[in-house]
Design an enzyme around this catalytic site. Structure first.
Site, short mmCIF file in Angstrom:
data_model
loop_
_atom_site.label_atom_id
_atom_site.label_comp_id
_atom_site.label_asym_id
_atom_site.label_seq_id
_atom_site.Cartn_x
_atom_site.Cartn_y
_atom_site.Cartn_z
N TYR A 182 0.85 -1.21 0.00
CA TYR A 182 0.00 0.00 0.00
C TYR A 182 0.89 1.26 0.00
CZ TYR A 182 -3.25 3.35 2.26
OH TYR A 182 -4.02 4.45 2.60
N GLY A 183 1.87 1.29 0.89
CA GLY A 183 2.75 2.47 0.98
C GLY A 183 3.58 2.66 -0.28
#
Ligand SMILES: NC(=O)c1ccc[n+]([C@@H]2O[C@H](COP(=O)([O-])OP(=O)(O)OC[C@H]3O[C@@H](n4cnc5c(N)ncnc54)[C@H](OP(=O)(O)O)[C@@H]3O)[C@@H](O)[C@H]2O)c1
Length: 248
Positions: free
Chosen positions: A156-157
């Site tokens: 996600y990051g």
């Protein structure tokens, strides 16, 4: 002045919903979008009840084709109302997280498909027309997890960090034609999507000087500023809206 039209992806919930409401209150015609038509229509109804203008377009953003379809439909909505698609807020995102070991390829592809590929192809489909008209504003919604390591949020990051780099690339690419591209990087914010984080949300917020969990409206205010003419000299930035978390 002519009414501007904004496409806000993922505006059936949370930060996107708050952004749609705020932009409508600022006099912008809003294309509300997401997968859940019922929640989308509720947002449209609320905007109309407040005297604003909004339309719902369903989309399940996963890849280049779904992004191109939404871009075409949103443009049609704007044109049917006598306007042009002047603002894009790339807000829709997915990603439940988990350790790197055990992350299956389908999850990796799904997270990057929705969070990175779809925003890329929305810009690819919408920014050239903005540039041809000599103006437009795009805001990408990132996350604190793109700037600091938050355990379990690697994929996600990483996708959001790439979106931040794209923000600068697009600012350089479309700036000479008058299109501004910026990014907002929220810290912990209370939304239907973050509910599953439970106590972790408050624990995360407590690490920042201001110490509280944001409301979606706190993030929407920053997005609304960046798409407004007040920000006409601002492009290529990622604005931290995180209670000071990255200042300490
Ligand atoms: N909340 C936080 O603490 C926080 C912190 C940092 C960054 N952010 C970022 O802020 C943004 C909004 O998050 P939120 O907390 O408001 O989330 P949320 O309440 O879960 O809302 C997510 C929105 O994205 C839409 N969406 C998800 N997958 C989609 C898909 N495949 N196609 C189309 N739309 C899709 C959802 O629409 P449907 O359900 O109708 O499909 C919904 O409207 C995201 O970019 C997130 O990464 C949030």
């Amino acid at each position: 002045m002519e009414t501007r039209t904004a496409l806000v992806t993922g505006s059936t919930s949370g930060i996107g919903r708050a952004t749609a409401l705020k932009l409508a209150r600022d006099g912008v015609r809003v294309v509300v979008s997401g997968r859940n038509a019922q929640r989308g229509l509720e947002v449209v109804e609320q905007i109309r009840a407040e005297g604003g203008e909004a339309h719902f377009v369903a989309a399940d953003l996963r890849d280049a084709q779904t992004a191109a379809d939404l871009a075409a439909k949103a443009t049609k909505v704007a044109e049917s109302a006598g306007g042009t698609l002047d603002i894009l807020v790339n807000n829709a995102a997915t990603g439940s997280g988990g350790p790197t070991e055990g992350t299956i390829e389908a999850t990796f592809d799904a997270v990057l498909g929705t969070n990175l590929k779809a925003p890329f192809y929305l810009v690819a489909n919408l920014a050239p027309a903005m540039a041809a008209r000599g103006g437009g504003a795009i805001v990408n919604v990132s996350t604190l997890a793109a700037d600091v390591a938050l355990p379990g949020l690697a994929v996600y990051g990483a996708g959001k960090a790439a979106l931040e780099l794209l923000t600068k690339s697009w600012a350089a690419e479309f700036g000479p034609a008058g299109v501004r591209v910026n990014c907002v990087r929220p810290g912990p914010t209370r939304t239907p999507g973050s509910e599953a984080l439970g106590d972790f949300l408050q624990q995360l917020a407590a690490q920042a000087p201001l110490g509280f969990v944001a409301d979606p409206a706190d993030i929407a205010a920053a997005i609304a500023f960046l798409v407004s003419d007040e920000a006409r000299f601002v492009t290529g930035v990622t604005l931290d809206v995180n209670g000071g978390r990255t200042a300490v």
